[in-house]
Design a protein around this motif. Structure first.
Motif, PDB file in Angstrom:
ATOM      1  N   LEU A   1       0.826  -1.203   0.000  1.00 53.73           N
ATOM      2  CA  LEU A   1       0.000   0.000   0.000  1.00 53.73           C
ATOM      3  C   LEU A   1       0.865   1.260   0.000  1.00 53.73           C
ATOM      4  O   LEU A   1       0.602   2.209  -0.751  1.00 53.73           O
ATOM      5  N   GLY A   2       1.906   1.271   0.852  1.00 56.50           N
ATOM      6  CA  GLY A   2       2.772   2.443   0.914  1.00 56.50           C
ATOM      7  C   GLY A   2       3.512   2.681  -0.390  1.00 56.50           C
ATOM      8  O   GLY A   2       3.601   3.815  -0.873  1.00 56.50           O
ATOM      9  N   THR A   3       4.001   1.598  -0.980  1.00 62.35           N
ATOM     10  CA  THR A   3       4.748   1.733  -2.237  1.00 62.35           C
ATOM     11  C   THR A   3       3.844   2.211  -3.370  1.00 62.35           C
ATOM     12  O   THR A   3       4.206   3.134  -4.120  1.00 62.35           O
ATOM     13  N   THR A   4       2.663   1.601  -3.479  1.00 60.46           N
ATOM     14  CA  THR A   4       1.760   2.003  -4.568  1.00 60.46           C
ATOM     15  C   THR A   4       1.271   3.432  -4.375  1.00 60.46           C
ATOM     16  O   THR A   4       1.067   4.152  -5.350  1.00 60.46           O
TER      17      THR A   4
ATOM     18  N   VAL B   1      -8.256  10.640  -2.486  1.00 58.45           N
ATOM     19  CA  VAL B   1      -9.518  10.077  -2.974  1.00 58.45           C
ATOM     20  C   VAL B   1      -9.286   9.342  -4.300  1.00 58.45           C
ATOM     21  O   VAL B   1      -9.831   8.256  -4.538  1.00 58.45           O
ATOM     22  N   GLN B   2      -8.443   9.937  -5.167  1.00 59.30           N
ATOM     23  CA  GLN B   2      -8.112   9.258  -6.436  1.00 59.30           C
ATOM     24  C   GLN B   2      -7.445   7.912  -6.155  1.00 59.30           C
ATOM     25  O   GLN B   2      -7.728   6.911  -6.822  1.00 59.30           O
ATOM     26  N   TYR B   3      -6.555   7.898  -5.154  1.00 56.38           N
ATOM     27  CA  TYR B   3      -5.856   6.644  -4.815  1.00 56.38           C
ATOM     28  C   TYR B   3      -6.842   5.608  -4.283  1.00 56.38           C
ATOM     29  O   TYR B   3      -6.725   4.413  -4.600  1.00 56.38           O
ATOM     30  N   ALA B   4      -7.830   6.069  -3.490  1.00 52.18           N
ATOM     31  CA  ALA B   4      -8.840   5.134  -2.964  1.00 52.18           C
ATOM     32  C   ALA B   4      -9.651   4.533  -4.120  1.00 52.18           C
ATOM     33  O   ALA B   4      -9.947   3.328  -4.118  1.00 52.18           O
TER      34      ALA B   4
ATOM     35  N   PHE C   1      -8.502   4.123  -7.137  1.00 53.01           N
ATOM     36  CA  PHE C   1      -7.574   3.210  -7.819  1.00 53.01           C
ATOM     37  C   PHE C   1      -7.522   1.863  -7.111  1.00 53.01           C
ATOM     38  O   PHE C   1      -7.576   0.801  -7.748  1.00 53.01           O
ATOM     39  N   LEU C   2      -7.428   1.902  -5.761  1.00 56.82           N
ATOM     40  CA  LEU C   2      -7.382   0.650  -5.010  1.00 56.82           C
ATOM     41  C   LEU C   2      -8.678  -0.135  -5.168  1.00 56.82           C
ATOM     42  O   LEU C   2      -8.669  -1.369  -5.316  1.00 56.82           O
ATOM     43  N   GLY C   3      -9.810   0.592  -5.130  1.00 57.38           N
ATOM     44  CA  GLY C   3     -11.098  -0.082  -5.277  1.00 57.38           C
ATOM     45  C   GLY C   3     -11.221  -0.760  -6.633  1.00 57.38           C
ATOM     46  O   GLY C   3     -11.670  -1.915  -6.731  1.00 57.38           O
ATOM     47  N   ASN C   4     -10.822  -0.041  -7.686  1.00 55.53           N
ATOM     48  CA  ASN C   4     -10.879  -0.641  -9.026  1.00 55.53           C
ATOM     49  C   ASN C   4      -9.911  -1.812  -9.164  1.00 55.53           C
ATOM     50  O   ASN C   4     -10.225  -2.826  -9.800  1.00 55.53           O
TER      51      ASN C   4
ATOM     52  N   ALA D   1      -8.924  -3.802  -6.800  1.00 51.10           N
ATOM     53  CA  ALA D   1      -9.473  -4.952  -6.076  1.00 51.10           C
ATOM     54  C   ALA D   1     -10.507  -5.695  -6.915  1.00 51.10           C
ATOM     55  O   ALA D   1     -10.704  -6.902  -6.756  1.00 51.10           O
ATOM     56  N   LYS D   2     -11.166  -4.956  -7.832  1.00 48.38           N
ATOM     57  CA  LYS D   2     -12.159  -5.579  -8.715  1.00 48.38           C
ATOM     58  C   LYS D   2     -11.541  -6.082 -10.014  1.00 48.38           C
ATOM     59  O   LYS D   2     -12.240  -6.527 -10.917  1.00 48.38           O
ATOM     60  N   GLY D   3     -10.210  -5.938 -10.141  1.00 50.56           N
ATOM     61  CA  GLY D   3      -9.540  -6.403 -11.346  1.00 50.56           C
ATOM     62  C   GLY D   3      -9.536  -5.383 -12.471  1.00 50.56           C
ATOM     63  O   GLY D   3      -9.168  -5.704 -13.600  1.00 50.56           O
ATOM     64  N   ASP D   4      -9.921  -4.137 -12.166  1.00 57.07           N
ATOM     65  CA  ASP D   4      -9.927  -3.077 -13.169  1.00 57.07           C
ATOM     66  C   ASP D   4      -8.690  -2.209 -12.977  1.00 57.07           C
ATOM     67  O   ASP D   4      -8.613  -1.395 -12.058  1.00 57.07           O
ATOM     68  N   PHE D   5      -7.708  -2.373 -13.863  1.00 57.71           N
ATOM     69  CA  PHE D   5      -6.463  -1.623 -13.759  1.00 57.71           C
ATOM     70  C   PHE D   5      -6.435  -0.428 -14.714  1.00 57.71           C
ATOM     71  O   PHE D   5      -5.400   0.185 -14.901  1.00 57.71           O
TER      72      PHE D   5
END
Length: 308
Positions: free
Chosen positions: A17-20, A64-67, A69-72, A74-78
């Motif tokens: 998480l810190g690195t990303t 918020v943008q990072y949140a 990104f993490l949510g997407n 987690a759903k496999g959307d990169f």
């Protein structure tokens, strides 16, 4: 052992998480227009910019943008690339090529680096020792792209021993020369590290005791010298996996390899930040897993190491 592995896997979460977050922040915090290269020579239309800004949540604060990104993720959307392809599809196509290239490079490090390190340590002060120490110094002194161009010209163009470019599908035979070039710098360090570690272990008390007992030389080297000497070498090789994946950008460019390095370089050049962050996250995850495997291998090499 099981609890140690679980603890290490849990420790990977904050590290990842810190690195990303740092990568995400650096990618999106760079000043400039993130859509400047998306529309060719013409400026992007206001409608396109508005749509992309809303899709990527660029009008919201960076955390918020990072949140999102993490949510997407987690759903496999990169995310998607500039040509409409999903980042996952682009990565699935390019990543196996770079893994094959890195595998060839690691093989050179393991076979030639460790093998020649053992030979030079056992022949200390001889002609072979002097020759390989000098050769490794030359490899360390030159940048990888210089070694790549020289190897490409001499071994590919002049002698015709290897192909100067890598064909479609990256066949293993075409990756021998690029793999050697990618491994050249690390191979030199592995050789020197193995040699130094072996010379130190040869002076250890338990080795002298084994010699005094009259044990066969081959058994002493195999069971008491080489195994103990490989621990720092494996540590270096494990940490080197990330450097090889990153260094593949240069080698893939020299040999026209369509791997993860080329994908990452193209994404950075046109500021395709979703691709940059997703690919880099994948590389970080691989580095963490490889380092865990290297730590587990310590116990196999040195019985004194216990993971409780």
């Amino acid at each position: 052992m099981g609890r140690y592995v679980v603890r290490r896997l849990l420790m990977m979460i904050p590290v990842l998480l810190g690195t990303t977050f740092l990568i995400f922040t650096m990618a999106w915090a760079i000043p400039g227009d993130p859509f400047a290269s998306r529309c060719g020579q013409r400026p992007c239309s206001d409608a396109f910019v508005a749509a992309e800004t809303e899709r990527l949540h660029l009008d919201k604060p960076l955390p918020v943008q990072y949140a999102y990104f993490l949510g997407n993720m987690a759903k496999g959307d990169f995310g998607t690339t500039s040509n409409g392809q999903t980042v996952l599809e682009a990565t699935e196509r390019a990543f196996p090529v770079t893994v094959k290239l890195t595998t060839v490079a690691i093989t050179f490090e393991l076979v030639l680096g460790i093998g020649l390190g053992i030979v030079t340590a056992l022949r200390r002060g001889g002609y072979l020792d002097g020759f390989f120490l000098f050769t490794s110094l030359v490899a360390i002194s030159f940048p990888s792209f210089v070694i790549g161009f020289v190897a490409q010209y001499v071994l590919g163009v002049k002698l015709g021993l290897f192909s100067v470019t890598v064909g479609s599908g990256a066949p293993w035979g075409d990756l021998i020369l690029p793999g050697f070039v990618l491994a050249a710098l690390s191979l030199a360090y592995v050789l020197r590290l193995t040699r130094a570690s072996l010379l130190e272990t040869l002076q250890a008390d338990h080795v002298r005791t084994a010699i005094a007992k009259g044990l066969p030389r081959g058994m002493i080297l195999r069971k008491h010298v080489v195994r103990n000497s490989l621990i720092p070498v494996l540590t270096y090789i494990g940490a080197d996996v990330g450097a090889l994946l990153g260094g593949a950008i240069v080698t893939e460019g020299v040999f026209n390899i369509q791997g993860i390095g080329g994908l990452l370089y193209h994404a950075m050049r046109i500021r395709e930040n979703a691709t940059v962050v997703s690919v880099t996250t994948l590389v970080v995850l691989i580095i963490l897993i490889v380092n865990l495997l290297v730590d587990l291998l310590y116990a196999r090499l040195d019985p004194r190491i216990r993971y409780e």
